[in-house]
Write a protein that holds these residues in place. Structure first.
Motif, PDB file in Angstrom:
ATOM      1  N   GLU A  64      28.996  46.784  42.277  1.00 21.00           N
ATOM      2  CA  GLU A  64      29.401  45.497  42.846  1.00 21.00           C
ATOM      3  C   GLU A  64      30.794  45.102  42.358  1.00 21.00           C
ATOM      4  OE1 GLU A  64      26.401  42.643  41.924  1.00 21.00           O
ATOM      5  OE2 GLU A  64      24.873  43.633  43.117  1.00 21.00           O
ATOM      6  N   GLU A  65      31.076  45.343  41.071  1.00 22.07           N
ATOM      7  CA  GLU A  65      32.393  45.012  40.529  1.00 22.07           C
ATOM      8  C   GLU A  65      33.482  45.848  41.200  1.00 22.07           C
ATOM      9  OE1 GLU A  65      32.156  45.522  36.323  1.00 22.07           O
ATOM     10  OE2 GLU A  65      30.833  43.795  36.044  1.00 22.07           O
ATOM     11  N   ALA A  67      33.311  47.280  44.145  1.00 23.76           N
ATOM     12  CA  ALA A  67      33.418  46.863  45.543  1.00 23.76           C
ATOM     13  C   ALA A  67      34.215  45.565  45.662  1.00 23.76           C
ATOM     14  CB  ALA A  67      32.028  46.693  46.150  1.00 23.76           C
ATOM     15  N   SER A  68      33.971  44.615  44.761  1.00 25.99           N
ATOM     16  CA  SER A  68      34.724  43.362  44.831  1.00 25.99           C
ATOM     17  C   SER A  68      36.188  43.589  44.476  1.00 25.99           C
ATOM     18  CB  SER A  68      34.109  42.315  43.903  1.00 25.99           C
ATOM     19  OG  SER A  68      34.242  42.703  42.549  1.00 25.99           O
ATOM     20  N   ALA A  69      36.467  44.475  43.519  1.00 29.73           N
ATOM     21  CA  ALA A  69      37.858  44.788  43.170  1.00 29.73           C
ATOM     22  C   ALA A  69      38.551  45.469  44.342  1.00 29.73           C
ATOM     23  CB  ALA A  69      37.907  45.665  41.931  1.00 29.73           C
ATOM     24  N   LYS A  71      37.775  45.145  47.491  1.00 28.34           N
ATOM     25  CA  LYS A  71      37.958  44.157  48.549  1.00 28.34           C
ATOM     26  C   LYS A  71      39.143  43.241  48.241  1.00 28.34           C
ATOM     27  CE  LYS A  71      35.400  40.789  51.271  1.00 28.34           C
ATOM     28  NZ  LYS A  71      34.118  40.125  51.474  1.00 28.34           N
ATOM     29  N   SER A  72      39.267  42.806  46.985  1.00 27.86           N
ATOM     30  CA  SER A  72      40.396  41.953  46.631  1.00 27.86           C
ATOM     31  C   SER A  72      41.710  42.719  46.736  1.00 27.86           C
ATOM     32  CB  SER A  72      40.218  41.388  45.227  1.00 27.86           C
ATOM     33  OG  SER A  72      40.305  42.413  44.264  1.00 27.86           O
ATOM     34  N   GLN A  75      42.565  42.906  50.393  1.00 29.30           N
ATOM     35  CA  GLN A  75      43.079  41.620  50.862  1.00 29.30           C
ATOM     36  C   GLN A  75      44.512  41.406  50.401  1.00 29.30           C
ATOM     37  OE1 GLN A  75      40.199  38.875  49.344  1.00 29.30           O
ATOM     38  NE2 GLN A  75      38.763  39.181  51.052  1.00 29.30           N
TER      39      GLN A  75
END
Length: 175
Positions: A64-65, A67-69, A71-72, A75
């Motif tokens: 999850e970490e 994936a969020s990194a 995604k950021s 972006q």
């Protein structure tokens, strides 16, 4: 685990011998040993399952970490790409506005130089030669190639290899 000494074990053995008798004591001891082994294996399996679940939950958190990194990061890259694109449009608009405002009359303009993409497309189609690419009044350096029957001459600039330092050391070998 339990604080049991040799004297306590001997006392338990004597009581078991008196209560169970000499015929049944070996069978009971064997059965108790098997049950104790099963209990140890069961406890070991439960510990292994708990450890696997803990590792799985840690891996899920890490996934999850990441994936969020990602995604950021995506972006951020998209925001920068949009900023560069908007700046490019603004520069193109300003250049076209400057070109339109700088033209006194349409008849006195020299022929516009074709863009790089147009030149490449024309060369691929075989429509232009090297002499027809230059717009009138422009100065451009030309390269003269030696004749096919002459011996090639190499300048020191073209004969040298360029090396780039990316700041990465090659792997070291233990000798």
């Amino acid at each position: 685990m339990f604080d049991v000494g040799i004297s306590e074990i001997a006392l338990i053995g004597v009581v078991a011998l008196v209560v169970l008798g000499p015929e049944r004591l070996p069978k009971v001891a064997r059965t108790a040993g098997h049950l104790f082994g099963r209990l140890q294996r069961y406890v070991a399996n439960v510990k292994a399952d708990i450890n696997r679940e803990m590792e799985f939950s840690e891996l899920a958190k890490m996934k999850e970490e990441v994936a969020s990194a990602a995604k950021s990061f995506e972006q951020t890259v998209q925001a920068h790409a949009n900023a560069v694109e908007s700046e490019t449009r603004a520069v193109e608009k300003a250049a076209s506005a400057d070109a339109v405002s700088a033209t006194p009359t349409a008849t006195s303009l020299p022929a516009a130089a074709p863009s790089q993409a147009e030149l490449i497309a024309q060369q691929e189609q075989g429509l232009t030669t090297a002499g027809s690419i230059d717009p009138p009044g422009s100065t451009q350096a030309t390269v003269q190639l030696p004749a096919e029957n002459s011996s090639p001459s190499y300048s020191p600039v073209t004969a040298q290899l360029q090396s780039f330092d990316f700041g990465v050391e090659p792997p070291r070998r233990n000798v």
